[in-house]
Design a protein around this motif. Structure first.
Motif, PDB file in Angstrom:
ATOM      1  N   LEU A 198     -30.228  12.003  23.491  1.00  0.00           N
ATOM      2  CA  LEU A 198     -30.135  10.641  22.950  1.00  0.00           C
ATOM      3  C   LEU A 198     -29.475  10.627  21.578  1.00  0.00           C
ATOM      4  CD1 LEU A 198     -30.783   7.602  23.047  1.00  0.00           C
ATOM      5  CD2 LEU A 198     -33.009   8.166  22.018  1.00  0.00           C
ATOM      6  N   VAL A 199     -29.943  11.457  20.678  1.00  0.00           N
ATOM      7  CA  VAL A 199     -29.434  11.435  19.307  1.00  0.00           C
ATOM      8  C   VAL A 199     -27.988  11.898  19.235  1.00  0.00           C
ATOM      9  CG1 VAL A 199     -29.727  12.402  16.982  1.00  0.00           C
ATOM     10  CG2 VAL A 199     -31.716  11.592  18.264  1.00  0.00           C
ATOM     11  N   ALA A 200     -27.604  12.852  20.051  1.00  0.00           N
ATOM     12  CA  ALA A 200     -26.205  13.292  20.048  1.00  0.00           C
ATOM     13  C   ALA A 200     -25.287  12.135  20.427  1.00  0.00           C
ATOM     14  CB  ALA A 200     -26.020  14.465  20.994  1.00  0.00           C
ATOM     15  N   VAL A 201     -25.648  11.402  21.475  1.00  0.00           N
ATOM     16  CA  VAL A 201     -24.818  10.276  21.905  1.00  0.00           C
ATOM     17  C   VAL A 201     -24.851   9.152  20.869  1.00  0.00           C
ATOM     18  CG1 VAL A 201     -24.629   8.465  23.658  1.00  0.00           C
ATOM     19  CG2 VAL A 201     -24.945  10.834  24.351  1.00  0.00           C
ATOM     20  N   LEU A 202     -26.005   8.878  20.290  1.00  0.00           N
ATOM     21  CA  LEU A 202     -26.087   7.832  19.263  1.00  0.00           C
ATOM     22  C   LEU A 202     -25.276   8.208  18.031  1.00  0.00           C
ATOM     23  CD1 LEU A 202     -29.860   6.830  19.495  1.00  0.00           C
ATOM     24  CD2 LEU A 202     -27.886   5.540  20.347  1.00  0.00           C
ATOM     25  N   THR A 203     -25.314   9.474  17.651  1.00  0.00           N
ATOM     26  CA  THR A 203     -24.522   9.928  16.498  1.00  0.00           C
ATOM     27  C   THR A 203     -23.034   9.759  16.778  1.00  0.00           C
ATOM     28  OG1 THR A 203     -26.269  11.506  15.919  1.00  0.00           O
ATOM     29  CG2 THR A 203     -24.095  11.861  14.930  1.00  0.00           C
ATOM     30  N   VAL A 204     -22.618  10.095  17.978  1.00  0.00           N
ATOM     31  CA  VAL A 204     -21.218   9.886  18.359  1.00  0.00           C
ATOM     32  C   VAL A 204     -20.861   8.408  18.271  1.00  0.00           C
ATOM     33  CG1 VAL A 204     -19.621   9.924  20.325  1.00  0.00           C
ATOM     34  CG2 VAL A 204     -20.955  11.966  19.764  1.00  0.00           C
ATOM     35  N   LEU A 205     -21.723   7.542  18.783  1.00  0.00           N
ATOM     36  CA  LEU A 205     -21.437   6.102  18.721  1.00  0.00           C
ATOM     37  C   LEU A 205     -21.299   5.608  17.284  1.00  0.00           C
ATOM     38  CD1 LEU A 205     -23.579   4.566  21.598  1.00  0.00           C
ATOM     39  CD2 LEU A 205     -21.110   4.341  21.281  1.00  0.00           C
ATOM     40  N   VAL A 206     -22.131   6.115  16.401  1.00  0.00           N
ATOM     41  CA  VAL A 206     -22.023   5.723  14.989  1.00  0.00           C
ATOM     42  C   VAL A 206     -20.693   6.208  14.413  1.00  0.00           C
ATOM     43  CG1 VAL A 206     -22.991   6.091  12.678  1.00  0.00           C
ATOM     44  CG2 VAL A 206     -24.506   5.561  14.604  1.00  0.00           C
ATOM     45  N   LEU A 207     -20.308   7.435  14.730  1.00  0.00           N
ATOM     46  CA  LEU A 207     -19.041   7.970  14.224  1.00  0.00           C
ATOM     47  C   LEU A 207     -17.841   7.210  14.804  1.00  0.00           C
ATOM     48  CD1 LEU A 207     -19.835  11.776  14.372  1.00  0.00           C
ATOM     49  CD2 LEU A 207     -19.521  10.396  12.304  1.00  0.00           C
ATOM     50  N   VAL A 208     -17.940   6.811  16.061  1.00  0.00           N
ATOM     51  CA  VAL A 208     -16.841   6.113  16.721  1.00  0.00           C
ATOM     52  C   VAL A 208     -16.698   4.688  16.205  1.00  0.00           C
ATOM     53  CG1 VAL A 208     -16.111   5.138  18.951  1.00  0.00           C
ATOM     54  CG2 VAL A 208     -16.849   7.518  18.808  1.00  0.00           C
ATOM     55  N   THR A 209     -17.823   3.982  16.089  1.00  0.00           N
ATOM     56  CA  THR A 209     -17.764   2.566  15.716  1.00  0.00           C
ATOM     57  C   THR A 209     -17.741   2.334  14.211  1.00  0.00           C
ATOM     58  OG1 THR A 209     -20.173   2.315  15.726  1.00  0.00           O
ATOM     59  CG2 THR A 209     -18.996   1.874  17.808  1.00  0.00           C
ATOM     60  N   ARG A 210     -18.370   3.250  13.469  1.00  0.00           N
ATOM     61  CA  ARG A 210     -18.504   3.104  12.013  1.00  0.00           C
ATOM     62  C   ARG A 210     -19.141   1.758  11.641  1.00  0.00           C
ATOM     63  NH1 ARG A 210     -12.682   5.422  11.592  1.00  0.00           N
ATOM     64  NH2 ARG A 210     -13.142   7.627  11.592  1.00  0.00           N
ATOM     65  N   ARG A 211     -20.135   1.370  12.411  1.00  0.00           N
ATOM     66  CA  ARG A 211     -20.825   0.103  12.199  1.00  0.00           C
ATOM     67  C   ARG A 211     -22.282   0.347  11.830  1.00  0.00           C
ATOM     68  NH1 ARG A 211     -16.440  -2.480  11.800  1.00  0.00           N
ATOM     69  NH2 ARG A 211     -15.412  -3.250  13.661  1.00  0.00           N
ATOM     70  N   VAL A 212     -22.743  -0.336  10.796  1.00  0.00           N
ATOM     71  CA  VAL A 212     -24.122  -0.181  10.341  1.00  0.00           C
ATOM     72  C   VAL A 212     -25.099  -0.645  11.423  1.00  0.00           C
ATOM     73  CG1 VAL A 212     -25.814  -0.975   8.641  1.00  0.00           C
ATOM     74  CG2 VAL A 212     -23.509  -0.351   7.909  1.00  0.00           C
ATOM     75  N   PHE A 213     -24.782  -1.741  12.097  1.00  0.00           N
ATOM     76  CA  PHE A 213     -25.716  -2.248  13.099  1.00  0.00           C
ATOM     77  C   PHE A 213     -25.901  -1.246  14.249  1.00  0.00           C
ATOM     78  CE2 PHE A 213     -21.896  -3.777  15.201  1.00  0.00           C
ATOM     79  CZ  PHE A 213     -22.212  -3.708  16.547  1.00  0.00           C
ATOM     80  N   VAL A 214     -24.881  -0.440  14.546  1.00  0.00           N
ATOM     81  CA  VAL A 214     -25.016   0.591  15.576  1.00  0.00           C
ATOM     82  C   VAL A 214     -25.996   1.657  15.092  1.00  0.00           C
ATOM     83  CG1 VAL A 214     -23.797   2.382  16.893  1.00  0.00           C
ATOM     84  CG2 VAL A 214     -22.740   0.135  16.561  1.00  0.00           C
ATOM     85  N   ALA A 215     -25.901   2.028  13.826  1.00  0.00           N
ATOM     86  CA  ALA A 215     -26.831   3.009  13.259  1.00  0.00           C
ATOM     87  C   ALA A 215     -28.257   2.464  13.247  1.00  0.00           C
ATOM     88  CB  ALA A 215     -26.400   3.401  11.849  1.00  0.00           C
ATOM     89  N   VAL A 216     -28.418   1.199  12.915  1.00  0.00           N
ATOM     90  CA  VAL A 216     -29.750   0.583  12.880  1.00  0.00           C
ATOM     91  C   VAL A 216     -30.344   0.519  14.288  1.00  0.00           C
ATOM     92  CG1 VAL A 216     -31.007  -1.556  12.397  1.00  0.00           C
ATOM     93  CG2 VAL A 216     -29.342  -0.691  10.744  1.00  0.00           C
ATOM     94  N   LEU A 217     -29.555   0.055  15.254  1.00  0.00           N
ATOM     95  CA  LEU A 217     -30.043  -0.005  16.639  1.00  0.00           C
ATOM     96  C   LEU A 217     -30.371   1.395  17.156  1.00  0.00           C
ATOM     97  CD1 LEU A 217     -27.698  -2.687  18.260  1.00  0.00           C
ATOM     98  CD2 LEU A 217     -30.109  -2.927  17.637  1.00  0.00           C
ATOM     99  N   GLY A 218     -29.538   2.359  16.806  1.00  0.00           N
ATOM    100  CA  GLY A 218     -29.806   3.740  17.206  1.00  0.00           C
ATOM    101  C   GLY A 218     -31.104   4.261  16.594  1.00  0.00           C
ATOM    102  N   GLY A 219     -31.323   3.945  15.332  1.00  0.00           N
ATOM    103  CA  GLY A 219     -32.565   4.355  14.670  1.00  0.00           C
ATOM    104  C   GLY A 219     -33.791   3.726  15.325  1.00  0.00           C
TER     105      GLY A 219
END
Length: 188
Positions: free
Chosen positions: A119-140
């Motif tokens: 889960l965290v590997a894919v979420l980290t990739v999504l944060v790196l790809v999108t560079r969006r704070v809301f993606v990081a918050v939703l992932g957290g």
């Protein structure tokens, strides 16, 4: 991308060190016992819902979304990393770290948590790809929910989840810091 090598190395080192006190054992630490007590009041139905983000179908869908976003943006090298980095993290966890640490719970190797690593590997990739704070918050938030579910259902100790989180972030960041060609600019 060199700037992400330092946090990657720190996360990797912390993941490796965190598991040492529990290697070869089955006994939870004080933090693990506290986490167990904190989620003990939650019903099995709620716990199953909380662990949903770690289901393979969800993780694969999020990973494919990251690959799609990279391809749509013309970032083929990033698409390869979006696919490869989580796979590498999961393989290293299952084939190397779990046997190395030899921490057991319910007849299963548990450190670091493979559920969490995927889960965290894919979420980290999504944060790196999108560079969006809301993606990081939703992932957290997804990680917090999954943590409660994994601990509450007895799949993992809290330290397994923390170790899995640190290791997944380390692998993805180290992989992402590998130099790759810049995409060609459009002439039109």
């Amino acid at each position: 991308m060199r700037t992400i090598r330092v946090p990657a190395a720190v996360c990797g080192l912390l993941a490796l060190l965190l598991g040492l006190p529990f290697a070869g054992g089955t006994t939870p630490g004080a933090l693990d016992r506290s986490a167990d007590a904190a989620v003990a009041r939650l019903s099995p139905g709620v716990l199953r819902a909380l662990v949903f983000p770690t289901e393979p179908a969800v993780v694969v869908a999020l990973g494919l979304l990251a690959v799609f976003l990279c391809l749509r943006a013309g970032r083929k090298a990033d698409a390869g990393l979006a696919l490869g980095a989580p796979l590498l993290a999961v393989l290293l966890t299952g084939l190397l770290l779990k046997p190395l640490y030899d921490r057991w719970k319910n007849d299963t190797l548990v450190y670091p948590s493979g559920h969490t690593v995927s889960l965290v590997a894919v979420l980290t990739v999504l944060v790196l790809v999108t560079r969006r704070v809301f993606v990081a918050v939703l992932g957290g938030l997804a990680l917090l929910a999954a943590t409660a579910g994994l601990v509450g259902l007895g799949y993992h100790y809290l330290t397994d989840v923390v170790g899995g989180t640190l290791f997944a972030v380390a692998v993805v960041l180290l992989t992402w810091s590998v130099p790759r060609p810049e995409p060609a600019r459009s002439a039109g």
